[in-house]
Motif scaffolding. Structure first.
Motif, PDB file in Angstrom:
ATOM      1  N   SER A  65       0.840  -1.187   0.000  1.00 15.95           N
ATOM      2  CA  SER A  65       0.000   0.000   0.000  1.00 15.95           C
ATOM      3  C   SER A  65       0.881   1.244   0.000  1.00 15.95           C
ATOM      4  O   SER A  65       1.865   1.318   0.731  1.00 15.95           O
ATOM      5  CB  SER A  65      -0.885   0.014   1.247  1.00 15.95           C
ATOM      6  OG  SER A  65      -1.479   1.283   1.406  1.00 15.95           O
ATOM      7  N   PHE A  67       0.238   3.932   1.389  1.00 14.75           N
ATOM      8  CA  PHE A  67       0.088   4.609   2.667  1.00 14.75           C
ATOM      9  C   PHE A  67       1.124   4.167   3.687  1.00 14.75           C
ATOM     10  O   PHE A  67       1.361   4.847   4.665  1.00 14.75           O
ATOM     11  CB  PHE A  67      -1.291   4.356   3.272  1.00 14.75           C
ATOM     12  CG  PHE A  67      -2.422   4.930   2.475  1.00 14.75           C
ATOM     13  CD1 PHE A  67      -2.361   6.212   1.946  1.00 14.75           C
ATOM     14  CD2 PHE A  67      -3.559   4.183   2.252  1.00 14.75           C
ATOM     15  CE1 PHE A  67      -3.414   6.730   1.233  1.00 14.75           C
ATOM     16  CE2 PHE A  67      -4.623   4.703   1.540  1.00 14.75           C
ATOM     17  CZ  PHE A  67      -4.555   5.977   1.021  1.00 14.75           C
ATOM     18  N   CYS A  72       5.488   6.676   8.671  1.00 16.12           N
ATOM     19  CA  CYS A  72       4.076   7.009   8.435  1.00 16.12           C
ATOM     20  C   CYS A  72       3.225   6.617   9.631  1.00 16.12           C
ATOM     21  O   CYS A  72       3.669   5.884  10.508  1.00 16.12           O
ATOM     22  CB  CYS A  72       3.566   6.296   7.185  1.00 16.12           C
ATOM     23  SG  CYS A  72       3.633   4.506   7.301  1.00 16.12           S
ATOM     24  N   SER A 113     -10.727   0.304   3.729  1.00 16.37           N
ATOM     25  CA  SER A 113      -9.588   0.436   2.814  1.00 16.37           C
ATOM     26  C   SER A 113      -8.363  -0.343   3.284  1.00 16.37           C
ATOM     27  O   SER A 113      -7.309  -0.261   2.672  1.00 16.37           O
ATOM     28  CB  SER A 113      -9.209   1.916   2.656  1.00 16.37           C
ATOM     29  OG  SER A 113     -10.269   2.636   2.085  1.00 16.37           O
ATOM     30  N   ASN A 115      -6.823   0.153   6.245  1.00 18.19           N
ATOM     31  CA  ASN A 115      -6.018   0.939   7.179  1.00 18.19           C
ATOM     32  C   ASN A 115      -6.251   0.446   8.602  1.00 18.19           C
ATOM     33  O   ASN A 115      -7.395   0.306   9.029  1.00 18.19           O
ATOM     34  CB  ASN A 115      -6.393   2.418   7.100  1.00 18.19           C
ATOM     35  CG  ASN A 115      -6.185   2.983   5.722  1.00 18.19           C
ATOM     36  OD1 ASN A 115      -5.122   2.841   5.149  1.00 18.19           O
ATOM     37  ND2 ASN A 115      -7.215   3.610   5.181  1.00 18.19           N
ATOM     38  N   TYR A 166      -5.451  10.534   4.892  1.00 17.07           N
ATOM     39  CA  TYR A 166      -4.729   9.521   4.133  1.00 17.07           C
ATOM     40  C   TYR A 166      -4.624  10.040   2.713  1.00 17.07           C
ATOM     41  O   TYR A 166      -5.632  10.445   2.130  1.00 17.07           O
ATOM     42  CB  TYR A 166      -5.491   8.203   4.116  1.00 17.07           C
ATOM     43  CG  TYR A 166      -5.639   7.557   5.474  1.00 17.07           C
ATOM     44  CD1 TYR A 166      -4.638   6.754   5.977  1.00 17.07           C
ATOM     45  CD2 TYR A 166      -6.791   7.740   6.242  1.00 17.07           C
ATOM     46  CE1 TYR A 166      -4.763   6.152   7.217  1.00 17.07           C
ATOM     47  CE2 TYR A 166      -6.940   7.141   7.464  1.00 17.07           C
ATOM     48  CZ  TYR A 166      -5.924   6.343   7.958  1.00 17.07           C
ATOM     49  OH  TYR A 166      -6.051   5.747   9.174  1.00 17.07           O
TER      50      TYR A 166
END
Length: 168
Positions: A65, A67, A72, A113, A115, A166
């Motif tokens: 991903s 993200f 992070c 998603s 997360n 995000y």
């Protein structure tokens, strides 16, 4: 179900010391550490937790991903009003995803998603807003003037964290 807002944001970072300095410079207060991380808080007790990016206690993420590459946010934990709400959330979320309960009374799962998210009975406390001579939400009383007199030193003190973003 009453979800009140962000309780904690857990970050995995490449350089914990540099990130800790950034949060200190930004005005966050350092709190007691949590499981090998460094913990900071706002005035209302919303927490930011820094851990090394390779810390095995960080939530498992899909490393493909966009993200979750490099330094992070690894998990957002939302505060709820009471244990009844926490139990109702666990039952609802378990209908279509895995939900883990942890010893300190928190739930951990993923959003739609993928997360990592969590839920915890809130520890936040109400905060009296800044004095009237300072701008605040809905009350911009200081426009085009310095925030403090030239002879005074002032440090920022974040009150709360209102949202997360995000982005790719």
């Amino acid at each position: 179900m009453n979800i009140l807002g962000i309780e904690k944001i857990v970050y995995g970072v490449a350089d914990v010391a540099t990130c800790a300095k950034y949060l200190t410079d930004w005005g966050f207060d350092r709190c007691a550490g949590e499981g090998g991380g460094i913990e900071f808080g706002t005035m209302e007790k919303t927490r930011v937790i820094l851990r090394s990016a390779d810390d095995a206690s960080l939530p498992r993420v899909n490393h493909h991903s966009p993200f979750f590459s490099g330094s992070c946010g690894r998990e957002v934990i939302w505060g709820v009003d009471n244990t009844a709400t926490l139990k109702a959330l666990a039952a609802e979320l378990a209908r279509d995803r895995e939900v883990r309960e942890e010893g300190e009374g928190s739930l951990h799962t993923t959003d739609a998603s993928g997360n990592p998210i969590g839920f915890f009975v809130t520890c936040r406390v109400p905060v009296v807003e800044a004095p009237l001579e300072f701008n605040r939400v809905g009350a911009p009383v200081r426009i085009n003037r310095p925030a403090i007199a030239a002879d005074k030193q002032m440090r920022a003190h974040p009150i709360r964290i209102n949202h997360v973003v995000y982005m790719m």
